[in-house]
Scaffold this motif. Structure first.
Motif, PDB file in Angstrom:
ATOM      1  N   GLY A  89      -6.449  -2.179  82.075  1.00 20.96           N
ATOM      2  CA  GLY A  89      -6.229  -1.415  83.139  1.00 20.96           C
ATOM      3  C   GLY A  89      -4.453  -2.485  82.568  1.00 20.96           C
ATOM      4  N   VAL A  90      -4.561  -3.421  81.333  1.00 25.32           N
ATOM      5  CA  VAL A  90      -3.221  -3.940  80.798  1.00 25.32           C
ATOM      6  C   VAL A  90      -2.548  -2.638  79.904  1.00 25.32           C
ATOM      7  CG1 VAL A  90      -2.444  -5.581  79.026  1.00 25.32           C
ATOM      8  CG2 VAL A  90      -4.201  -5.823  80.954  1.00 25.32           C
ATOM      9  N   ASP A  91      -1.611  -2.288  80.268  1.00 25.88           N
ATOM     10  CA  ASP A  91      -0.740  -2.000  79.142  1.00 25.88           C
ATOM     11  C   ASP A  91      -0.093  -2.436  78.401  1.00 25.88           C
ATOM     12  OD1 ASP A  91       1.172  -2.477  81.199  1.00 25.88           O
ATOM     13  OD2 ASP A  91       2.203  -0.568  81.820  1.00 25.88           O
ATOM     14  N   PHE A  92       1.063  -1.669  77.684  1.00 27.38           N
ATOM     15  CA  PHE A  92       1.863  -2.430  76.349  1.00 27.38           C
ATOM     16  C   PHE A  92       2.668  -3.361  77.311  1.00 27.38           C
ATOM     17  CE2 PHE A  92       4.941  -2.637  73.211  1.00 27.38           C
ATOM     18  CZ  PHE A  92       4.719  -4.126  72.445  1.00 27.38           C
ATOM     19  N   GLY A  93       3.131  -2.572  77.640  1.00 24.06           N
ATOM     20  CA  GLY A  93       4.368  -3.142  78.692  1.00 24.06           C
ATOM     21  C   GLY A  93       4.566  -4.340  79.602  1.00 24.06           C
ATOM     22  N   THR A  94       2.996  -4.443  80.009  1.00 20.94           N
ATOM     23  CA  THR A  94       2.977  -5.468  80.543  1.00 20.94           C
ATOM     24  C   THR A  94       2.585  -7.022  79.926  1.00 20.94           C
ATOM     25  OG1 THR A  94       1.823  -4.116  82.753  1.00 20.94           O
ATOM     26  CG2 THR A  94       0.833  -6.131  82.277  1.00 20.94           C
ATOM     27  N   ASP A 118      -4.748 -13.648  74.996  1.00 16.60           N
ATOM     28  CA  ASP A 118      -5.502 -13.590  74.455  1.00 16.60           C
ATOM     29  C   ASP A 118      -5.195 -12.691  72.820  1.00 16.60           C
ATOM     30  OD1 ASP A 118      -7.845 -13.750  73.065  1.00 16.60           O
ATOM     31  OD2 ASP A 118      -8.917 -11.795  73.695  1.00 16.60           O
ATOM     32  N   VAL A 119      -5.017 -13.432  71.577  1.00 14.99           N
ATOM     33  CA  VAL A 119      -3.805 -13.066  70.595  1.00 14.99           C
ATOM     34  C   VAL A 119      -4.949 -12.075  70.114  1.00 14.99           C
ATOM     35  CG1 VAL A 119      -3.340 -13.354  68.895  1.00 14.99           C
ATOM     36  CG2 VAL A 119      -2.810 -14.371  70.157  1.00 14.99           C
ATOM     37  N   ASN A 120      -6.997 -11.971  69.899  1.00 13.83           N
ATOM     38  CA  ASN A 120      -7.668 -11.372  68.969  1.00 13.83           C
ATOM     39  C   ASN A 120      -8.153  -9.814  69.924  1.00 13.83           C
ATOM     40  OD1 ASN A 120      -8.358 -13.235  67.785  1.00 13.83           O
ATOM     41  ND2 ASN A 120      -9.562 -14.392  68.994  1.00 13.83           N
ATOM     42  N   SER A 121      -7.364 -10.079  71.295  1.00 14.68           N
ATOM     43  CA  SER A 121      -6.962  -8.974  71.763  1.00 14.68           C
ATOM     44  C   SER A 121      -6.335  -7.989  71.622  1.00 14.68           C
ATOM     45  CB  SER A 121      -7.460  -9.225  73.659  1.00 14.68           C
ATOM     46  OG  SER A 121      -7.147  -7.674  73.871  1.00 14.68           O
ATOM     47  N   SER A 165     -10.386   8.571  69.371  1.00  7.30           N
ATOM     48  CA  SER A 165     -10.820   7.758  70.734  1.00  7.30           C
ATOM     49  C   SER A 165     -10.988   7.535  71.635  1.00  7.30           C
ATOM     50  CB  SER A 165      -8.714   8.746  72.258  1.00  7.30           C
ATOM     51  OG  SER A 165      -9.892   9.774  72.041  1.00  7.30           O
ATOM     52  N   ALA A 166     -12.185   7.332  71.787  1.00 11.86           N
ATOM     53  CA  ALA A 166     -13.454   6.845  72.280  1.00 11.86           C
ATOM     54  C   ALA A 166     -13.528   5.844  71.850  1.00 11.86           C
ATOM     55  CB  ALA A 166     -14.377   8.082  71.813  1.00 11.86           C
ATOM     56  N   ALA A 167     -13.361   5.383  70.710  1.00 13.10           N
ATOM     57  CA  ALA A 167     -13.765   3.921  70.040  1.00 13.10           C
ATOM     58  C   ALA A 167     -12.888   3.455  70.094  1.00 13.10           C
ATOM     59  CB  ALA A 167     -13.622   4.156  68.222  1.00 13.10           C
ATOM     60  N   LEU A 168     -11.983   3.125  70.782  1.00 13.31           N
ATOM     61  CA  LEU A 168     -10.921   2.301  70.933  1.00 13.31           C
ATOM     62  C   LEU A 168     -11.663   1.219  72.289  1.00 13.31           C
ATOM     63  CD1 LEU A 168      -7.503   4.094  71.793  1.00 13.31           C
ATOM     64  CD2 LEU A 168      -8.529   2.828  69.748  1.00 13.31           C
ATOM     65  N   PRO A 169     -11.674  -0.270  71.588  1.00 14.86           N
ATOM     66  CA  PRO A 169     -12.298  -1.049  72.155  1.00 14.86           C
ATOM     67  C   PRO A 169     -11.882  -1.061  74.119  1.00 14.86           C
ATOM     68  CG  PRO A 169     -11.544  -2.151  70.760  1.00 14.86           C
ATOM     69  CD  PRO A 169     -11.325  -0.855  71.034  1.00 14.86           C
ATOM     70  N   ALA A 170     -10.181  -1.784  74.184  1.00 17.10           N
ATOM     71  CA  ALA A 170      -9.493  -2.060  74.916  1.00 17.10           C
ATOM     72  C   ALA A 170      -8.840  -0.709  75.672  1.00 17.10           C
ATOM     73  CB  ALA A 170      -8.691  -3.012  74.218  1.00 17.10           C
ATOM     74  N   ALA A 171      -9.070   0.270  75.227  1.00 11.25           N
ATOM     75  CA  ALA A 171      -8.382   1.006  75.934  1.00 11.25           C
ATOM     76  C   ALA A 171      -9.311   2.028  76.469  1.00 11.25           C
ATOM     77  CB  ALA A 171      -7.611   1.683  74.687  1.00 11.25           C
TER      78      ALA A 171
END
Length: 110
Positions: A37-42, A5-8, A26-32
């Protein structure tokens, strides 16, 4: 093959960029913050797999066109090649940004 999902990804990158600049808590991060459970490496590994699959598909279409298979079309073959090229260039740019970030971090005084 899973689609990314490019937008995500873009929203996560913008949020992380804002956070690194100190403009956003940091609380304003929507996905994180949601704990997806999806990190940058994955995500990067999936991107590499997607680019490789696109390149393989483009090569299959080129081979089919060169053999003269009845279903092979020059337009589809050309579009597949351009998609694979664009995906590869995007991946190279992400890699370049990662290398620049690593170099910047390594050159920071402690």
């Amino acid at each position: 093959m899973s689609q990314i999902d490019v937008n995500s990804v873009l929203s996560q990158m913008r949020a992380l960029s804002s956070m690194a600049a100190g403009a956003m808590p940091s609380a304003a991060l929507p996905a994180a913050a949601s704990g997806s459970g999806v990190d940058f490496g994955t995500l990067f590994k999936q991107s590499i797999g997607s680019v490789a699959a696109q390149q393989n598909e483009a090569q299959k279409q080129v081979s089919a066109f060169e053999r003269g298979d009845p279903g092979a079309d020059i337009v589809k073959t050309s579009i597949a090649g351009q998609k694979a090229d664009l995906a590869f260039r995007g991946l190279v740019e992400v890699r370049n940004k990662l290398v620049d970030a690593y170099t910047t971090i390594m050159n920071m005084p402690v």
